[in-house]
Design a protein around this motif. Structure first.
Motif, short mmCIF file in Angstrom:
data_model
loop_
_atom_site.label_atom_id
_atom_site.label_comp_id
_atom_site.label_asym_id
_atom_site.label_seq_id
_atom_site.Cartn_x
_atom_site.Cartn_y
_atom_site.Cartn_z
N GLY A 61 82.90 22.02 34.45
CA GLY A 61 81.94 20.97 34.16
C GLY A 61 81.20 20.49 35.41
N GLN A 62 81.92 20.32 36.51
CA GLN A 62 81.28 19.86 37.74
C GLN A 62 80.30 20.89 38.27
N LEU A 63 80.62 22.18 38.09
CA LEU A 63 79.72 23.23 38.56
C LEU A 63 78.43 23.26 37.74
N PHE A 64 78.56 23.04 36.42
CA PHE A 64 77.36 22.93 35.59
C PHE A 64 76.48 21.77 36.08
N THR A 65 77.13 20.66 36.38
CA THR A 65 76.39 19.48 36.85
C THR A 65 75.70 19.76 38.19
N ASP A 66 76.41 20.45 39.09
CA ASP A 66 75.82 20.79 40.39
C ASP A 66 74.54 21.60 40.23
N GLY A 67 74.59 22.60 39.35
CA GLY A 67 73.42 23.44 39.14
C GLY A 67 72.28 22.68 38.51
N CYS A 68 72.61 21.83 37.54
CA CYS A 68 71.57 21.07 36.85
C CYS A 68 70.91 20.06 37.78
N SER A 69 71.67 19.52 38.71
CA SER A 69 71.10 18.53 39.63
C SER A 69 70.08 19.14 40.58
N SER A 71 68.13 21.95 39.71
CA SER A 71 66.96 22.28 38.90
C SER A 71 67.32 22.11 37.43
N SER A 72 66.79 21.10 36.80
CA SER A 72 67.12 20.80 35.41
C SER A 72 66.35 21.67 34.42
N LYS A 73 65.34 22.39 34.88
CA LYS A 73 64.51 23.18 33.98
C LYS A 73 65.06 24.57 33.72
N LEU A 74 65.97 25.03 34.55
CA LEU A 74 66.51 26.37 34.39
C LEU A 74 67.64 26.39 33.36
#
Length: 321
Positions: A61-69, A71-74
């Motif tokens: 979950g934290q890794l998903f959050t890191d990526g989204c932070s 670039s939220s469009k990808l």
């Protein structure tokens, strides 16, 4: 009379809340039919920025959050290599990240540098040739929880019934759908470099242990053969000659076979390695389908498929965006 009115209002509010929760669950995919199929993949070549971890899938979950932070469009992607029901949580291996580009498109240097700045690595997955796949609505955060608990058991059943070798489990979160993809061929192409290194070390350790066991077995067998030979000499010369040529038997499994296997190898459902000739392979929009699939499918025979994947962590654990 006032008490009855108050109780009626409370009952109405509770009923309304229950209906709202029920409607939310239905909208999230509660009654969506899960259809699993095999055929051409819904995705092509993908270049992704990822982080690799060994540990409980709940940490994804934290890794998903890191990526989204960053670039939220990808689109998000998760690759899960081990079955958490047969592999202890601290040994499960996974890669989480964002898809930078698909198909012939190339990611920009700016994107790559931005992700690398925050510890992400860049890797490209080729277009899978044949896959087991399913989709699920991605309309609310609850959709993730429902998908995890409904799609993965359906995938397990499909793969087990057809004795397929399908791994790793890849989840792609794209717009309003979650795509679950399990490659049926060239699975090593979907191992990130860290995973390949762990597999290499695992095979090397297995070969080393096998060699040590072979040496021990050889010493014991030779000692026994020598003892028999000496004993037989007192009885007759012919018996002595016959028994003195006894040699220890080599180990039944060679290094080549060990190299193709791993203690964490995926999906116990594919133990017999079916070539999926009996599958009803779907035809894609451009007309490609079953006729083009069968010539390439003798791939699963040498792969051990025992300890990888059945169920993903729930949405609350992942902390998905």
């Amino acid at each position: 009379m006032t008490d009855w009115v108050l109780l009626g209002l409370i009952a109405a509010v509770v009923a309304l809340l229950l209906l709202t929760v029920f409607g939310f669950a239905v909208y999230s995919g509660l009654f969506t039919e899960v259809v699993v199929s095999a055929g051409s993949p819904p995705v092509g070549t993908m270049t992704l920025a990822y982080k690799f971890r060994v540990g409980p899938y709940g940490e994804s979950g934290q890794l998903f959050t890191d990526g989204c932070s960053i670039s939220s469009k990808l689109c998000s992607i998760g690759v899960y290599y081990d079955n958490p029901h047969t592999v202890s949580p601290e040994k499960c291996r996974f890669a989480i990240g964002r898809i930078l580009s698909e198909g012939d498109a190339k990611p920009s240097e700016e994107q790559i540098k931005r992700f690398q700045k925050y510890g992400f690595k860049i890797f490209t997955f080729p277009a899978p040739s044949h896959v087991v796949m399913a989709t699920f609505p991605f309309t609310t955060p609850l959709s993730i929880h429902l998908a995890v608990n409904r799609v993965h058991p359906a995938l397990d059943t499909y793969i087990k019934e057809r004795k397929l070798c399908a791994h790793p489990r890849i989840e792609i979160y794209k717009q309003d759908r979650i795509y679950f993809v399990c490659p049926l061929a060239r699975q090593g192409d979907f191992y990130v470099p860290e995973m390949k290194e762990l597999e290499r070390k695992s095979r090397a350790a297995a070969v080393e242990a096998e060699d040590a066991q072979t040496d021990i077995t050889g010493v014991d067998t030779m000692s026994e053969a020598s003892s028999i030979s000496m004993e037989a000499t007192t009885d007759s010369r012919d018996t002595s000659v016959a028994t003195s040529i006894l040699l220890p038997f080599p180990a039944s499994r060679g290094r080549e076979e060990a190299d193709n296997r791993s203690e964490h190898s995926y999906s116990e459902s594919g133990a017999s390695g079916s070539s999926f000739e009996e599958l009803d392979l779907e035809v894609t929009g451009d007309g490609e389908g079953a006729p083009g699939l069968l010539p390439d499918v003798g791939y699963a025979g040498n792969q051990e498929v025992a300890d990888k994947w059945t169920k993903e962590p729930i949405a609350a654990e992942r902390g998905e965006e």
